[in-house]
Design a protein around this motif. Structure first.
Motif, short mmCIF file in Angstrom:
data_model
loop_
_atom_site.label_atom_id
_atom_site.label_comp_id
_atom_site.label_asym_id
_atom_site.label_seq_id
_atom_site.Cartn_x
_atom_site.Cartn_y
_atom_site.Cartn_z
N ILE A 46 0.83 -1.20 0.00
CA ILE A 46 0.00 0.00 0.00
C ILE A 46 0.87 1.25 0.00
O ILE A 46 0.60 2.22 -0.74
N ASN A 129 -9.65 -5.45 -0.10
CA ASN A 129 -10.40 -4.19 0.00
C ASN A 129 -9.48 -3.02 0.30
O ASN A 129 -9.62 -1.93 -0.28
N GLU A 130 -8.53 -3.24 1.22
CA GLU A 130 -7.58 -2.18 1.55
C GLU A 130 -6.72 -1.82 0.34
O GLU A 130 -6.46 -0.64 0.06
N ALA A 132 -7.48 -2.18 -2.86
CA ALA A 132 -8.30 -1.48 -3.86
C ALA A 132 -8.56 -0.03 -3.45
O ALA A 132 -8.45 0.89 -4.27
N ASP A 133 -8.90 0.17 -2.17
CA ASP A 133 -9.20 1.53 -1.70
C ASP A 133 -7.98 2.43 -1.81
O ASP A 133 -8.07 3.57 -2.29
N HIS A 134 -6.82 1.96 -1.35
CA HIS A 134 -5.64 2.81 -1.35
C HIS A 134 -5.04 2.95 -2.74
O HIS A 134 -4.41 3.97 -3.04
N SER A 136 -6.87 3.21 -5.50
CA SER A 136 -7.67 4.28 -6.10
C SER A 136 -7.32 5.63 -5.50
O SER A 136 -7.24 6.64 -6.21
N GLU A 137 -7.07 5.67 -4.19
CA GLU A 137 -6.69 6.92 -3.54
C GLU A 137 -5.36 7.44 -4.09
O GLU A 137 -5.21 8.64 -4.38
N TRP A 206 -1.87 9.06 4.88
CA TRP A 206 -1.97 7.60 4.96
C TRP A 206 -1.17 7.06 6.15
O TRP A 206 -1.63 6.17 6.87
#
Length: 210
Positions: A46, A129-130, A132-134, A136-137, A206
């Protein structure tokens, strides 16, 4: 560096793993090691996303201002990057250390043992999920950084293409290339500090919030 960080943090964190392993067998130890390795890889990947997104948008920026054909060397990898992208990647890493974000990274590693206690099995669904979220962020941050240059490239190339249609006998693209590069460098001069601050701010958020 990894070994040094491990030795430095071991006195702070050794108690909880020992308590979990006490009375367990070899299978429990192996399962715990695998789970912790996967958790560490998740955190590292991440964090790496932010720098990969920055490098990607820097390549787009150099292409937008006509500097991409010049190959350069990465300062931390074997993949070649345009020199301008290499310079700003190095600048972003330098700013991370200059603003003491590496201490936040160490605090985050220590705090991860509270958020994800030792002995808790690695959850693949939560990890995906983590990621994918980060991811995109990170790329939203990259688009914020590169948006002035993308707009610049669209407007300039549209104007040059229209001019070339009107006067096809003149090599408009060949003549306009130095002016495109000069305008892009001027735009970079006015925006470089801001987009590095955007990147460092997003990376710091982050580190502090997870």
């Amino acid at each position: 560096m990894a070994l040094g960080v491990t030795l430095a943090l071991t006195p702070l964190l050794i108690g909880e793993p020992l308590a979990v392993l006490r009375g367990g067998g070899l299978g429990d130890t192996v399962r715990l090691i695998v789970s912790e390795i996967l958790t560490g890889l998740l955190i590292g990947i991440i964090g790496r996303f932010f720098f990969l997104a920055l490098q990607t948008i820097l390549v787009v920026i150099t292409q937008s201002i006509g500097l991409s054909p010049l190959p350069g060397s990465m300062f931390e990898d074997s993949e070649p990057l345009p020199p301008m992208a290499s310079i700003f990647s190095l600048a972003a890493a330098t700013m991370m250390f200059a603003s003491d974000l590496h201490w936040e990274l160490l605090r985050g590693l220590v705090g991860s043992y509270k958020a994800l206690p030792v002995g808790l099995e690695f959850g693949a669904r939560i990890g995906l999920n983590e990621i994918a979220d980060h991811l995109s962020e990170a790329f939203v941050v990259a688009l914020r950084i590169g948006s002035p240059f993308i707009i610049y490239a669209i407007v300039v190339n549209f104007g040059i293409g229209l001019t070339n249609k009107l006067v096809p006998t003149i090599p408009v693209f060949f003549i306009a290339t130095p002016f495109i590069t000069a305008g892009g460098l001027l735009l970079m001069f006015f925006t470089a500090r801001e987009f590095l601050n955007i990147f460092v701010g997003a990376f710091a958020a982050w580190l502090q919030q997870g």
